[in-house]
Design an enzyme around this catalytic site. Structure first.
Site, mmCIF file in Angstrom:
data_model
loop_
_atom_site.group_PDB
_atom_site.id
_atom_site.type_symbol
_atom_site.label_atom_id
_atom_site.label_comp_id
_atom_site.label_asym_id
_atom_site.label_seq_id
_atom_site.Cartn_x
_atom_site.Cartn_y
_atom_site.Cartn_z
ATOM 1 C CG ASP A 128 -1.907 1.066 1.295
ATOM 2 O OD1 ASP A 128 -2.791 1.050 0.432
ATOM 3 O OD2 ASP A 128 -1.832 1.942 2.183
ATOM 4 C CD GLU A 132 16.510 -14.426 4.191
ATOM 5 O OE1 GLU A 132 15.915 -15.035 5.109
ATOM 6 O OE2 GLU A 132 17.077 -13.328 4.348
HETATM 7 C C1 NOJ Z 1 -4.452 2.981 -0.877
HETATM 8 C C2 NOJ Z 1 -5.575 2.075 -0.524
HETATM 9 O O1 NOJ Z 1 -5.892 1.314 -1.657
HETATM 10 C C3 NOJ Z 1 -6.705 2.955 -0.056
HETATM 11 O O2 NOJ Z 1 -7.902 2.250 0.081
HETATM 12 C C4 NOJ Z 1 -6.300 3.615 1.232
HETATM 13 O O3 NOJ Z 1 -7.293 4.533 1.623
HETATM 14 C C5 NOJ Z 1 -4.980 4.366 1.064
HETATM 15 N N1 NOJ Z 1 -4.001 3.629 0.328
HETATM 16 C C6 NOJ Z 1 -4.375 4.669 2.406
HETATM 17 O O4 NOJ Z 1 -3.893 3.490 2.986
#
Ligand code: NOJ
Length: 553
Positions: free
Chosen positions: A219, A268
Site C-alpha cells: 500500500d 530467502e
Molecule cells: C491505498 C488504498 O488502496 C486505499 O484504500 C487507502 O485509503 C490508502 N491507500 C491509504 O492506505
C-alpha cells in the site's frame, strides 16, 4: 495485542509444483474482505466467508487472490489503518481462520497475496499510542513525524502539505506538537529514516511469509520516504498535482533501497513469492523503477486504469507500458477496477474525461457493453491482469448511497482525491434472493440495489453470454492458449480509426471502441467475443463497443 495462535507448521512453501515465474502472466483477483462473503451473519464480510467461496474463484479460473487488509484495525479507513500487523481483526476472524484460508486456497491451486500497509499505522497502534502518551521528547515520537508548529505559538502546521483525503496533512495534539498523516488523522505516517521501522516491517514480512502467503501488495509503496527537511510544496490544491509530478512526500528515490532490502528477505523463501506495488507515479517510466530486477515484481498500471475507452489513447498507453517495462524485464500489469475507483462499468457509462471518482450512473447498458469489451482487451495483453471482485458480474458502482451509510473517510473530509469509494465496495450478490442476496444470512453493511438480484452469481452462472460466463471463458482460454498473457510485445495490425487490432502468436484481438459496427477480416476462428458478432465470407461484423478474440490455432 497480537493473537496468540500461530500457524501449526512453519515455514510452508506456497502452492505445490509451482510453475516458474507464475506471476508474469497471472490473473489476480482482488477480494475486499468486508464485501465478499459474510460467514457469521453480522453484515460484514469475513475470512470464513471468503473460505466458503474459494471454489468459486478456482472455477472462475484466476491464479491468485489478493486480500485487502483484514488486520486488527479500528477501521477508520476500512482496514488501511492497522493497529496490529500480526493480528486478524475479530470482525474478520482469527489467525487460525487466516491459516485455514491460506491452506484451502493452496489446496485449490490458488495463491494468496496479502496487503501490507507500511506508509502509516493506525493511531491505535501500540507505538503511536505510547508516543502520544509519553509526550514531547518521547523516543517513540521519532518513529513517526512529530514536529512543533510554525507561527508565534506553534499554531500553524509544520509545512503546507495537504492530506490526500482533504484538509491539512498535520494534526495538533493537546501537548502542542503536530504529527504528519498523508491520509486520515487516524493514519499517522511512519518515519522510515528510523531503523526500528525497517526492522519491524522486515519482521512483519517474515511473519506472513512463514504463514505461507505467496506475496504482498504494498500500500502507498511510493510514499514511505519523504524529502529531507519536509519542505513546503509552495502551492495549494495539491491533490490536483498528485500523479503528475514527483512530490516531496511521494515517489522519492530513497524508497528503492527499502525494496531492495525487502527483496532479499523474500528471496530467502521458496515458492516464488512476489511483491506488487501500489505506486502512483507521474509516468509508467517512473513506475518501472519499482520493478527493477532486485526490487519488486509488479506494479499496478494506474495509467492504464485511468485511460478512457478510446482506441488511440489505449494504444498509446499499451505501447508506453510495454516499452517502459521491457528494459527492466518486468511484466506489464493491467487493471480496470479496484476498491478505490469507480467501477469500470460505471466509468465507461459516463462521458470521457471525468476521472476515476464518478457520481452519476450514466448509460448503464453502454457502460456494461464497454466494460465487457475493455475486459477482453485487457485479458489479451501480455503480462499480468488484476480483477476486482464483482467486475465478473458486470456490477456498476452504487452512486446513490445515502450519506448515513457511507464509511469512506474521504467523503467526510471533502475536497480530497477520493470520497466516493463506498460505491464500489457494496457487497457481492451471490443469489437472486435472500436478505443480502447470499452475501450473508442477514443484511449487508452497505445496501445492495434490488436490480442486483439479476446480476447475482446464481442468475448468471451457466447462462451463455452472461458477463460471468464471458470471464470464465476468457480465463479458460488464457490457460489453454499460452500466447495469451505471455511475452512482452503486441504486433499491431492495420485497423480503421477507433479500432484496435493486434496479433500475439496464433491469436488476434480486435477491439472496436467506436459507437458503430465495423467489419474486420476474420483472423481465424472466433474464440470469444464480448458481444454478438456475425461471420460471413471471411469477414466478421464487430458491433459497436465490442472486442473479439480470434485464433488461428
Ligand atoms: C491505498 C488504498 O488502496 C486505499 O484504500 C487507502 O485509503 C490508502 N491507500 C491509504 O492506505
Amino acid at each position: 495485542m497480537s493473537q496468540q495462535h500461530q500457524a501449526a507448521e512453519a515455514p510452508r512453501s506456497a502452492v505445490a509444483a509451482p510453475r516458474r515465474d507464475w506471476w508474469r502472466d497471472a490473473v489476480i483477483y482482488q477480494v475486499y474482505p468486508r464485501s465478499f462473503a459474510d460467514g457469521d451473519g453480522d453484515g460484514m464480510g469475513d475470512l470464513k466467508g471468503i473460505r466458503s467461496r474459494l471454489s468459486y474463484l478456482r472455477d472462475l479460473g484466476v491464479d491468485a487472490v489478493w486480500l485487502s487488509p483484514f488486520y486488527a484495525s479500528p477501521q477508520a479507513d476500512a482496514g488501511y489503518d492497522v493497529a496490529d500487523y500480526r493480528a486478524v481483526d475479530p470482525m474478520f476472524g482469527t489467525l487460525l481462520d487466516a491459516d485455514a484460508l491460506i491452506r484451502d486456497a493452496h489446496r485449490l491451486g490458488l495463491r494468496v497475496i496479502v496487503d501490507l500497509v507500511p506508509n502509516h499505522s493506525s493511531d491505535q497502534h501500540e507505538w503511536f499510542k505510547r508516543a502520544v502518551a509519553e509526550g514531547p521528547g518521547s523516543p517513540l515520537r521519532e518513529r513517526y513525524h512529530f514536529r512543533p508548529g510554525r507561527g508565534r505559538n506553534g499554531e500553524l502546521p509544520p509545512n503546507d502539505w495537504e492530506s490526500i483525503f482533504g484538509g491539512p496533512a498535520w494534526t495538533r495534539l493537546p501537548d502542542g506538537e503536530w504529527y504528519l498523516h498523508l491520509f486520515a488523522p487516524e493514519q499517522p505516517d511512519f518515519n522510515w529514516e528510523h531503523p526500528a521501522v525497517g526492522d519491524e516491517f522486515r519482521s512483519i514480512l517474515r511473519f506472513w511469509l512463514d504463514m505461507g502467503v505467496d506475496g504482498f501488495r504494498i500500500d502507498v509503496a511510493h510514499g514511505l520516504v519523504k524529502a529531507e527537511g519536509l519542505p513546503d510544496l509552495g502551492t495549494r490544491d495539491q491533490v490536483r498535482l498528485l500523479g503528475n509530478d514527483v512530490m516531496p512526500f511521494f515517489d522519492q528515490d530513497g524508497v528503492h533501497e527499502i525494496y531492495r532490502q525487502w527483496r532479499r528477505v523474500l528471496d530467502e523463501y521458496a515458492g516464488e513469492r512476489v511483491f506488487v506495488a501500489e505506486a502512483w507515479t507521474p509516468s509508467v517510466e517512473r513506475t518501472a523503477l519499482y520493478v527493477r530486477p532486485d526490487e519488486l515484481h509488479q506494479a499496478f498500471n494506474f495509467q492504464y486504469l485511468s485511460t478512457d475507452w478510446d482506441a488511440a489513447a489505449l494504444r498509446a498507453v499499451i505501447d508506453r507500458t510495454l516499452e517502459a517495462m521491457r528494459p527492466v524485464g518486468a511484466p506489464a500489469t493491467w487493471v480496470l477496477s479496484n476498491h478505490d475507483v469507480t467501477r469500470h462499468a460505471t466509468r465507461f457509462a459516463n462521458p470521457p474525461g471525468l476521472g476515476t471518482q464518478i457520481r452519476t450512473a450514466g448509460d448503464r447498458a453502454l457502460g456494461l457493453r464497454r466494460a465487457r469489451a475493455a475486459t477482453l482487451l485487457m485479458l489479451a495483453l501480455p503480462g499480468s491482469a488484476y480483477l476486482y471482485q464483482g467486475e465478473e458480474l458486470g456490477l456498476p458502482d452504487v452512486v446513490d448511497l445515502p450519506d448515513e451509510v457511507r464509511q469512506d473517510p474521504a467523503y467526510f473530509r471533502g475536497a480530497g482525491q477520493d470520497g466516493f469509494r463506498d460505491g464500489c465496495r457494496v457487497p457481492i450478490p451471490w443469489t437472486r434472493s435472500g436478505p443480502s442476496y447470499g452475501f450473508g444470512s442477514k443484511g449487508s453493511w452497505l445496501p445492495q440495489p434490488a436490480e442486483w438480484a439479476e446480476l447475482s452469481v446464481e442468475a448468471q452462472q451457466g447462462v451463455p453470454g452472461s458477463t460471468l460466463e464471458m470471464y470464465r471463458s476468457a480465463l479458460a482460454a488464457r490457460r489453454a492458449h499460452p500466447d495469451l498473457g505471455a511475452g512482452d510485445a503486441v504486433e499491431w495490425l492495420r485497423a480503421p480509426e477507433g479500432v484496435l487490432a493486434f496479433r500475439r502468436g496464433g491469436f488476434v484481438c480486435v477491439a472496436n471502441t467506436t459507437g458503430e459496427s465495423v467489419t474486420s477480416p476474420a483472423h481465424g476462428r472466433v474464440l470469444l467475443a464480448s458481444g454478438e458478432v456475425t461471420e460471413a465470407e471471411g469477414e466478421v461484423k464487430v458491433p459497436s463497443d465490442t472486442t473479439v478474440w480470434f485464433t488461428t490455432a
